[in-house]
Write a protein that holds these residues in place. Structure first.
Motif, PDB file in Angstrom:
ATOM      1  N   TYR A   1      54.215 -68.048  44.010  1.00  0.00           N
ATOM      2  CA  TYR A   1      53.255 -67.057  43.485  1.00  0.00           C
ATOM      3  C   TYR A   1      53.445 -66.816  41.985  1.00  0.00           C
ATOM      4  O   TYR A   1      53.585 -65.681  41.547  1.00  0.00           O
ATOM      5  CB  TYR A   1      53.314 -65.755  44.276  1.00  0.00           C
TER       6      TYR A   1
ATOM      7  N   SER B   1      58.455 -60.255  40.945  1.00  0.00           N
ATOM      8  CA  SER B   1      58.726 -61.646  41.316  1.00  0.00           C
ATOM      9  C   SER B   1      57.485 -62.535  41.307  1.00  0.00           C
ATOM     10  O   SER B   1      57.601 -63.742  41.458  1.00  0.00           O
ATOM     11  CB  SER B   1      59.365 -61.693  42.703  1.00  0.00           C
ATOM     12  N   LYS B   2      56.323 -61.945  41.136  1.00  0.00           N
ATOM     13  CA  LYS B   2      55.114 -62.759  41.274  1.00  0.00           C
ATOM     14  C   LYS B   2      54.499 -63.005  39.897  1.00  0.00           C
ATOM     15  O   LYS B   2      54.958 -63.859  39.173  1.00  0.00           O
ATOM     16  CB  LYS B   2      54.191 -62.091  42.286  1.00  0.00           C
TER      17      LYS B   2
ATOM     18  N   SER C   1      64.843 -55.171  43.888  1.00  0.00           N
ATOM     19  CA  SER C   1      64.049 -56.033  44.768  1.00  0.00           C
ATOM     20  C   SER C   1      62.750 -55.339  45.168  1.00  0.00           C
ATOM     21  O   SER C   1      62.726 -54.124  45.402  1.00  0.00           O
ATOM     22  CB  SER C   1      64.889 -56.393  46.005  1.00  0.00           C
ATOM     23  N   GLY C   2      61.689 -56.125  45.259  1.00  0.00           N
ATOM     24  CA  GLY C   2      60.408 -55.568  45.698  1.00  0.00           C
ATOM     25  C   GLY C   2      60.485 -55.133  47.149  1.00  0.00           C
ATOM     26  O   GLY C   2      59.958 -54.087  47.532  1.00  0.00           O
ATOM     27  N   TYR C   3      61.165 -55.928  47.949  1.00  0.00           N
ATOM     28  CA  TYR C   3      61.318 -55.615  49.382  1.00  0.00           C
ATOM     29  C   TYR C   3      62.034 -54.270  49.537  1.00  0.00           C
ATOM     30  O   TYR C   3      61.573 -53.365  50.232  1.00  0.00           O
ATOM     31  CB  TYR C   3      62.116 -56.738  50.046  1.00  0.00           C
TER      32      TYR C   3
ATOM     33  N   SER D   1      58.251 -55.656  54.577  1.00  0.00           N
ATOM     34  CA  SER D   1      58.999 -54.611  53.854  1.00  0.00           C
ATOM     35  C   SER D   1      58.405 -53.229  54.129  1.00  0.00           C
ATOM     36  O   SER D   1      59.127 -52.224  54.163  1.00  0.00           O
ATOM     37  CB  SER D   1      58.994 -54.895  52.351  1.00  0.00           C
TER      38      SER D   1
ATOM     39  N   ASP E   1      50.550 -51.053  47.929  1.00  0.00           N
ATOM     40  CA  ASP E   1      51.462 -52.128  47.532  1.00  0.00           C
ATOM     41  C   ASP E   1      50.656 -53.162  46.738  1.00  0.00           C
ATOM     42  O   ASP E   1      49.801 -53.861  47.277  1.00  0.00           O
ATOM     43  CB  ASP E   1      52.069 -52.756  48.796  1.00  0.00           C
TER      44      ASP E   1
ATOM     45  N   GLU F   1      47.977 -52.530  51.470  1.00  0.00           N
ATOM     46  CA  GLU F   1      48.217 -53.511  50.407  1.00  0.00           C
ATOM     47  C   GLU F   1      46.902 -53.719  49.676  1.00  0.00           C
ATOM     48  O   GLU F   1      45.831 -53.529  50.254  1.00  0.00           O
ATOM     49  CB  GLU F   1      48.717 -54.831  51.011  1.00  0.00           C
TER      50      GLU F   1
ATOM     51  N   ALA G   1      51.874 -55.839  45.190  1.00  0.00           N
ATOM     52  CA  ALA G   1      52.700 -57.031  44.937  1.00  0.00           C
ATOM     53  C   ALA G   1      51.870 -58.230  44.474  1.00  0.00           C
ATOM     54  O   ALA G   1      52.254 -58.933  43.549  1.00  0.00           O
ATOM     55  CB  ALA G   1      53.487 -57.389  46.198  1.00  0.00           C
ATOM     56  N   HIS G   2      50.725 -58.450  45.140  1.00  0.00           N
ATOM     57  CA  HIS G   2      49.949 -59.661  44.841  1.00  0.00           C
ATOM     58  C   HIS G   2      48.734 -59.414  43.953  1.00  0.00           C
ATOM     59  O   HIS G   2      47.928 -60.326  43.762  1.00  0.00           O
ATOM     60  CB  HIS G   2      49.519 -60.334  46.155  1.00  0.00           C
TER      61      HIS G   2
ATOM     62  N   ASN H   1      59.970 -51.025  48.824  1.00  0.00           N
ATOM     63  CA  ASN H   1      59.179 -50.473  49.930  1.00  0.00           C
ATOM     64  C   ASN H   1      60.066 -49.782  50.952  1.00  0.00           C
ATOM     65  O   ASN H   1      59.786 -48.651  51.368  1.00  0.00           O
ATOM     66  CB  ASN H   1      58.381 -51.587  50.624  1.00  0.00           C
TER      67      ASN H   1
ATOM     68  N   HIS I   1      52.976 -56.069  55.180  1.00  0.00           N
ATOM     69  CA  HIS I   1      54.140 -56.901  54.863  1.00  0.00           C
ATOM     70  C   HIS I   1      55.378 -56.327  55.547  1.00  0.00           C
ATOM     71  O   HIS I   1      55.501 -55.116  55.741  1.00  0.00           O
ATOM     72  CB  HIS I   1      54.347 -56.927  53.344  1.00  0.00           C
TER      73      HIS I   1
ATOM     74  N   THR J   1      56.007 -55.669  42.536  1.00  0.00           N
ATOM     75  CA  THR J   1      57.176 -56.535  42.403  1.00  0.00           C
ATOM     76  C   THR J   1      57.143 -57.255  41.061  1.00  0.00           C
ATOM     77  O   THR J   1      56.080 -57.441  40.464  1.00  0.00           O
ATOM     78  CB  THR J   1      57.225 -57.536  43.578  1.00  0.00           C
TER      79      THR J   1
HETATM   80  C1  LIG Z   1      53.021 -57.271  49.964  1.00  0.00           C
HETATM   81  C2  LIG Z   1      54.432 -57.510  49.558  1.00  0.00           C
HETATM   82  N1  LIG Z   1      55.218 -56.454  49.276  1.00  0.00           N
HETATM   83  C3  LIG Z   1      56.497 -56.621  48.908  1.00  0.00           C
HETATM   84  C4  LIG Z   1      57.057 -57.867  48.799  1.00  0.00           C
HETATM   85  C5  LIG Z   1      58.504 -58.022  48.406  1.00  0.00           C
HETATM   86  O1  LIG Z   1      58.630 -58.456  47.097  1.00  0.00           O
HETATM   87  P1  LIG Z   1      59.880 -59.316  46.604  1.00  0.00           P
HETATM   88  O2  LIG Z   1      59.725 -60.682  47.205  1.00  0.00           O
HETATM   89  O3  LIG Z   1      59.727 -59.337  45.136  1.00  0.00           O
HETATM   90  O4  LIG Z   1      61.114 -58.656  47.079  1.00  0.00           O
HETATM   91  C6  LIG Z   1      56.280 -58.988  49.061  1.00  0.00           C
HETATM   92  C7  LIG Z   1      56.855 -60.345  48.926  1.00  0.00           C
HETATM   93  O5  LIG Z   1      56.243 -61.350  48.959  1.00  0.00           O
HETATM   94  C8  LIG Z   1      54.943 -58.810  49.463  1.00  0.00           C
HETATM   95  O6  LIG Z   1      54.155 -59.845  49.752  1.00  0.00           O
END
Ligand SMILES: Cc1ncc(COP(=O)(O)O)c(C=O)c1O
Length: 408
Positions: A53, A246-247, A113-115, A141, A212, A183, A214-215, A118, A139, A244
């Motif tokens: 991603y 990370s994306k 961490s994104g996870y 998380s 959320d 989300e 994240a994406h 949450n 998700h 997050t």
């Molecule tokens: C909707 C959603 N929230 C949270 C996360 C967690 O993020 P991270 O992978 O950066 O820990 C993800 C991970 O893909 C996700 O798709």
């Protein structure tokens, strides 16, 4: 008395139940992508990933690498303690303020961490007399956060806000505080929540709202500010925006953004922040630089949009089922059967395209798919190439990939 099982026996049995047999003809997971890419390049071939991603194609950006090198030189890698008690680096606050300004919120807080963001946030803010309303396709998380909370969890059908309204009408009165979680761009289906409607429901039923993103940061909205910009909603209408690093930011970590008093409270009390190390200064520098690039190289957002729309257009022309995807960063191609999905993924890999199968984990078991992450760095030829291969698979085995007509 039940028979004692060693942990190894227990794990073996659980792994078998989780679908280990699918790995018997070759493991499509944990691919060594750096080596595969290098080997392909040495052969004069290409290796194109749709599994990462890296939405805006920033992962190898020289400006980010230079910022990391400088941070490494001046601060070292580790944050070396929780920021609350160990002190913080100037990059932490600088980035958090820049992120809040970008999102249009009053303040923001970063976690490792994104996870974790949450899990800890949901569990922390919801108490015994409270309820958490979550989408059935949330998700993991979010699900883990809701499970960790002492509050009751109530699940609404995916993106069915009429169902959420009905559940709130029936149950809201039984609880003190209620939190709705959704989300923005769903990570497996690529569809979006109707945010204006969600905000209306939150107000109607006196709830808090957590979205959320994240994406969707860097992906939705003309400037990549996410679902609020995309749907014309004031970010201050959303109580908590979680995201997050990370994306789009091609880094690692998570964040919470919202009103100042909320973030201030979390800064002193949120367990996953207070009892965990601060974000590495190097990672913070990477994410901050990525945030600047999202704004300075905004052509990337438009490029991603064009690529994703092009992918959906070609896929639909080829009779492939892209589910409810709106054609932004995440696009699934649905299959009827897990084995066919594995075979399709292996065929793509043999031809230089890395798209791991999504079976068993993260999606309903009867909805296996290849999930494509589109990036601004993909070329039209790469998109055309992978759709041609999928189309060959569908023609060779018409029952493999759903045709649009069959799916309707
Ligand atoms: C909707 C959603 N929230 C949270 C996360 C967690 O993020 P991270 O992978 O950066 O820990 C993800 C991970 O893909 C996700 O798709």
């Amino acid at each position: 008395m039940s028979k004692f099982h060693s942990l190894a026996d227990f794990a073996t049995k659980r792994f078998r139940l989780a679908g280990k047999a699918y790995l018997e003809n070759g493991d499509p997971f944990f691919a060594p992508i750096d080596r595969l890419r290098q080997e392909a390049e040495e052969r004069g071939d290409y290796f194109v990933s749709f599994a990462n991603y890296d939405y805006l194609g920033l992962s190898n950006h020289p400006t980010i690498k230079a910022a990391c090198a400088e941070a490494l030189e001046t601060t070292g890698v580790g944050a070396l303690a929780s920021r609350l008690v160990g002190g913080e680096r100037s990059v932490h606050h600088g980035f958090e303020q820049a992120l809040a300004d970008f999102l249009g919120t009053e303040d923001a807080l970063t976690l490792v961490s994104g996870y974790l963001t949450n899990v800890t946030t949901i569990a922390h803010i919801m108490g015994t007399r409270d309820a958490i309303f979550i989408d059935e396709l949330s998700h993991n998380s979010i699900v883990s956060g809701a499970k960790s909370a002492v509050a009751e969890t109530i699940i609404f059908r995916h993106n069915d806000l009429a169902h959420l309204d009905q559940l709130l009408t029936e149950k809201r009165g039984q609880f003190r505080n209620a939190l709705i979680i959704a989300e923005s761009l769903y990570s497996m289906d690529g569809d979006v929540v109707d945010l204006p409607m969600l905000v209306a429901l939150k107000k109607k039923h006196d709830c808090w709202l957590l979205v959320d993103e994240a994406h969707s940061v860097g992906v939705l909205g003309e400037h990549g500010r996410g679902i609020c910009e995309f749907s014309g909603v004031d970010p201050n209408e959303v109580d908590l925006i979680i995201g997050t690093l990370s994306k789009t930011f091609a880094s690692c970590g998570g964040f919470i953004a919202g009103k100042k008093p909320v973030i201030e409270w979390l800064r002193y009390t949120l367990p996953g922040f207070v009892y965990s190390v601060g974000l590495s200064p190097v990672i913070t520098a990477a994410a901050h630089t990525a945030l600047q690039l999202v704004q300075n190289e905004s052509w990337r957002i438009e490029r991603l949009r064009r690529n994703a729309e092009f992918f959906v257009e070609l896929a639909r022309e080829a009779g492939l089922d892209t589910g409810p995807a709106i054609g932004r960063g995440v696009i699934p191609v649905m299959f009827r059967d897990s084995h066919e999905t594995l075979a399709a993924s292996a065929y793509l890999m043999e031809n230089g395209f890395y798209v791991p199968p999504i079976i068993q984990i993260g999606v309903p078991k009867d909805q296996p798919r290849l999930r494509f992450f589109l990036s601004a760095s993909h070329s039209e030829a790469e998109i055309r190439g992978v759709i041609n291969l999928l189309s060959q698979i569908a023609q060779a085995c018409p029952a493999t990939a759903h045709s649009i007509n069959a799916a309707e």
